[in-house]
Motif scaffolding. Structure first.
Motif, PDB file in Angstrom:
ATOM      1  N   THR A  21       0.866  -1.173   0.000  1.00 18.61           N
ATOM      2  CA  THR A  21       0.000   0.000   0.000  1.00 18.61           C
ATOM      3  C   THR A  21       0.908   1.231   0.000  1.00 18.61           C
ATOM      4  O   THR A  21       2.130   1.099   0.036  1.00 18.61           O
ATOM      5  CB  THR A  21      -0.874   0.046   1.269  1.00 18.61           C
ATOM      6  OG1 THR A  21      -0.011   0.266   2.383  1.00 18.61           O
ATOM      7  CG2 THR A  21      -1.629  -1.249   1.484  1.00 18.61           C
ATOM      8  N   SER A  22       0.291   2.425  -0.001  1.00 19.64           N
ATOM      9  CA  SER A  22       1.110   3.646  -0.004  1.00 19.64           C
ATOM     10  C   SER A  22       1.926   3.780   1.273  1.00 19.64           C
ATOM     11  O   SER A  22       2.858   4.562   1.331  1.00 19.64           O
ATOM     12  CB  SER A  22       0.215   4.871  -0.207  1.00 19.64           C
ATOM     13  OG  SER A  22      -0.714   4.995   0.852  1.00 19.64           O
ATOM     14  N   TYR A  55      -0.766   2.647   9.177  1.00 21.00           N
ATOM     15  CA  TYR A  55      -2.135   2.987   8.746  1.00 21.00           C
ATOM     16  C   TYR A  55      -2.704   4.024   9.703  1.00 21.00           C
ATOM     17  O   TYR A  55      -3.332   4.996   9.302  1.00 21.00           O
ATOM     18  CB  TYR A  55      -3.006   1.720   8.714  1.00 21.00           C
ATOM     19  CG  TYR A  55      -4.496   1.999   8.667  1.00 21.00           C
ATOM     20  CD1 TYR A  55      -5.140   2.257   7.458  1.00 21.00           C
ATOM     21  CD2 TYR A  55      -5.247   2.015   9.845  1.00 21.00           C
ATOM     22  CE1 TYR A  55      -6.500   2.535   7.428  1.00 21.00           C
ATOM     23  CE2 TYR A  55      -6.601   2.283   9.819  1.00 21.00           C
ATOM     24  CZ  TYR A  55      -7.225   2.540   8.611  1.00 21.00           C
ATOM     25  OH  TYR A  55      -8.565   2.827   8.596  1.00 21.00           O
ATOM     26  N   SER A 136      -9.335  -5.869  -2.297  1.00 22.01           N
ATOM     27  CA  SER A 136      -8.382  -4.763  -2.308  1.00 22.01           C
ATOM     28  C   SER A 136      -7.096  -5.264  -2.952  1.00 22.01           C
ATOM     29  O   SER A 136      -6.525  -6.260  -2.498  1.00 22.01           O
ATOM     30  CB  SER A 136      -8.146  -4.314  -0.863  1.00 22.01           C
ATOM     31  OG  SER A 136      -7.247  -3.239  -0.810  1.00 22.01           O
ATOM     32  N   GLY A 138      -3.230  -4.683  -4.077  1.00 18.69           N
ATOM     33  CA  GLY A 138      -2.048  -3.904  -3.716  1.00 18.69           C
ATOM     34  C   GLY A 138      -1.369  -3.261  -4.910  1.00 18.69           C
ATOM     35  O   GLY A 138      -1.693  -3.549  -6.071  1.00 18.69           O
ATOM     36  N   LYS A 164      -5.175  -0.071  -4.805  1.00 15.23           N
ATOM     37  CA  LYS A 164      -4.385   0.778  -3.933  1.00 15.23           C
ATOM     38  C   LYS A 164      -3.572   1.702  -4.836  1.00 15.23           C
ATOM     39  O   LYS A 164      -2.961   1.221  -5.813  1.00 15.23           O
ATOM     40  CB  LYS A 164      -3.463  -0.078  -3.062  1.00 15.23           C
ATOM     41  CG  LYS A 164      -4.223  -0.867  -1.991  1.00 15.23           C
ATOM     42  CD  LYS A 164      -4.831   0.082  -0.975  1.00 15.23           C
ATOM     43  CE  LYS A 164      -5.231  -0.648   0.294  1.00 15.23           C
ATOM     44  NZ  LYS A 164      -5.797   0.312   1.284  1.00 15.23           N
ATOM     45  N   ASN A 192      -4.901   5.784   0.919  1.00 13.46           N
ATOM     46  CA  ASN A 192      -4.381   5.767   2.291  1.00 13.46           C
ATOM     47  C   ASN A 192      -3.606   7.057   2.603  1.00 13.46           C
ATOM     48  O   ASN A 192      -2.468   7.005   3.082  1.00 13.46           O
ATOM     49  CB  ASN A 192      -3.536   4.519   2.558  1.00 13.46           C
ATOM     50  CG  ASN A 192      -4.369   3.258   2.659  1.00 13.46           C
ATOM     51  OD1 ASN A 192      -4.289   2.381   1.811  1.00 13.46           O
ATOM     52  ND2 ASN A 192      -5.211   3.160   3.688  1.00 13.46           N
TER      53      ASN A 192
END
Ligand code: NPQ
Ligand code: MG
Length: 371
Positions: A21-22, A55, A136, A138, A164, A192
Motif C-alpha cells: 500500500t502507499s 495505517y 483490495s 495492492g 491501492k 491511504n
C-alpha cells in the motif's frame, strides 16, 4: 456476566502474497486476539492494529500494553461483573486506543451473545444475509502484473475491485484496468492519505474512469481538505482513516468532505460505535460499506454481521479467507456468486480452530480480576 479471566494472544499469520500500500509492504499479519472467559461462555475478538503504526498511530504492541495496563484493569473494576454495553463507558477515560477498546468490547459482546444464544447480526439489526464481496488489490511492480492479478480476482467472483494507489501509481493503473476489463466492472481506488491538497488537479485525472469512489486521498486530520477536493472532482470522495467516531462522521458529512463512508469497527472504537456511524450516515443519506484490515476469520465473522445493516449498500472489502491466508484461524470464509454469507450461529458464529491456533500462536498472557 462475570469475567473469570481474559487471555491476550499474539498470532503470526503469513500472507499468501505481499500486500503493498502507499504506507508499506506487508508479508506477515501480527494478530492480537482477545479471549474473554466466563462461566457461561467464551468470547473471541481480534484487534485490527497492525504491527507498525503506518495505517494509524495504533499498533499491535501498543494495543497489547494498553489492554493489559489500562483497559482490562478498568474492565475488572467491578470484580469482573460486566455487560457489553457497559464496556465503552468503562473504558472512556482512556483517550484514543480505539482499536484496542474495540477488541475488548467485541470479545465481551461475543461471550454475552454466545451465552444468550443470539447471533451478532441479529443483535446489531442486520437485514442482509449475504454480503457483496470486493477485493483490495495492492500496488504492483507493473501494469501487466496488475492486470493478471485483477483478472484472477474477477475469475474468483469478486464483485468489485479496489486498487491501492500512491503518487506515481494512480492514473495509469486505473486507466489500464478500466480499458482491459471494460466499463461494467465496479472499480474504486484507495490512497491511504498519500496525497496533499496541491494534488487536486492531478487526482481529477481519475474522473474519466468512472470510479465508484476515491478513498482517503488526504491525511487523516485534513477533513476540510477533503471537502475542498470534493468540490474539484466528479469522483465521489469516501473517508476511511478520518472517520474515527460517529461525531467525526457527522461533521465530515456536514462540511461536504465525503459522499460515502468506509466503516471499520476497530477504527471507531467498537461495533456499537460502528452501528452509530452507520445510523448517522443513513440519516444523512450517505451510503456506507464495510472496510477490511486483513482480519482472520475472527474479525471477518464480526464484520460480516455488521455489514448486514441496511445502509451498507456498496460492496465490502470483506474477501474470502484465501485472499489473505492459506490457513485461516477459523473455518474458511468462501466467496460464492460474489457474496459471503453472514454467520448465523450465536455471537460472531465462529471460534479459532484449537490446533491451528496452537500452531501459529507466538505469545499468550492471562489477566484476572482481583478480589
Ligand atoms: C484500507 N485495508 O482500507 C486498509 C488498509 C490496510 C483491505 O485495503 C496489515 C494490517 C496490512 C492492516 C494493509 C485494505 C494492512 C492493513 C492495508 C490495512 O485502507
Ligand atoms: Mg482505506
Amino acid at each position: 456476566m462475570k469475567i473469570e479471566s481474559v487471555e491476550l494472544l499474539r498470532v503470526g499469520m503469513p500472507l499468501v502474497s505481499p500486500f503493498r500500500t502507499s504506507f508499506g509492504t506487508q508479508t506477515l499479519r501480527d494478530v492480537l486476539l482477545v479471549r474473554v472467559i466466563t462461566p457461561e461462555a467464551e468470547g473471541w475478538a481480534e484487534c485490527v492494529a497492525m504491527a507498525d503504526p503506518l495505517y494509524s498511530s495504533e499498533y499491535a504492541g501498543a494495543a497489547h500494553r494498553v489492554m493489559a495496563d489500562h483497559l482490562l484493569p478498568r474492565l475488572f473494576a467491578a470484580g469482573g461483573e460486566v455487560t457489553a454495553a457497559a464496556v465503552a463507558p468503562a473504558l472512556a477515560p482512556v483517550r484514543g486506543h480505539r482499536m484496542a477498546k474495540a477488541a475488548v468490547e467485541a470479545a465481551v459482546l461475543d461471550a454475552e451473545l454466545k451465552a444468550a444464544g443470539v447471533p451478532l447480526s441479529r443483535h446489531l439489526g442486520a437485514t442482509q444475509s449475504h454480503i457483496v464481496s470486493g477485493v483490495s488489490v495492492g500496488i504492483h511492480e507493473s501494469v501487466p502484473e496488475l492486470l493478471n492479478t485483477v483478472g484472477g480476482y474477477l475469475t474468483d467472483g469478486y464483485a468489485r475491485i479496489k486498487l491501492k494507489i500512491e503518487p506515481g501509481w494512480d492514473i495509469e493503473p486505473v486507466a489500464a484496468v478500466r480499458k482491459h476489463f471494460g466499463d461494467d466492472i465496479l472499480l474504486q481506488a484507495d490512497a491511504n492519505s498519500a496525497y496533499t491538497r496541491a494534488d487536486a488537479r492531478h487526482l481529477a485525472g481519475l474522473d474519466p474512469y468512472g470510479l465508484l469512489l476515491l478513498e482517503q486521498p488526504l491525511e487523516e486530520e485534513d477533513v476540510a481538505g477533503h471537502a475542498e477536493l470534493a468540490r474539484l472532482l466528479t469522483t465521489p470522495i469516501c473517508l476511511d482513516e478520518s472517520i474515527v467516531s460517529a461525531q467525526a462522521a457527522h461533521e465530515a458529512i456536514r462540511i461536504g468532505a465525503c459522499a460515502i463512508v468506509n466503516i471499520k469497527p476497530g477504527r471507531v472504537g467498537g461495533y456499537l460505535e460502528a452501528r452509530r456511524v452507520h445510523d448517522v450516515c443513513a440519516a444523512a443519506g450517505v451510503p456506507v460499506w464495510a472496510g477490511g484490515m486483513l482480519e482472520t476469520g475472527i474479525g471477518r465473522a464480526a464484520n460480516l454481521a455488521l455489514a448486514g445493516l441496511p445502509n451498507f449498500t456498496l460492496p465490502s472489502d470483506i474477501s474470502g479467507s484465501d485472499r489473505y491466508y492459506r490457513q485461516d484461524l477459523t473455518e474458511p470464509f468462501r466467496v460464492t456468486d460474489g457474496t459471503i454469507p453472514v454467520p448465523d450461529a450465536p455471537g460472531i458464529g465462529v471460534a479459532p480452530i484449537p490446533e491451528v491456533l496452537d500452531q501459529l500462536v507466538t505469545q499468550r498472557e492471562t489477566l484476572r480480576p482481583t478480589g
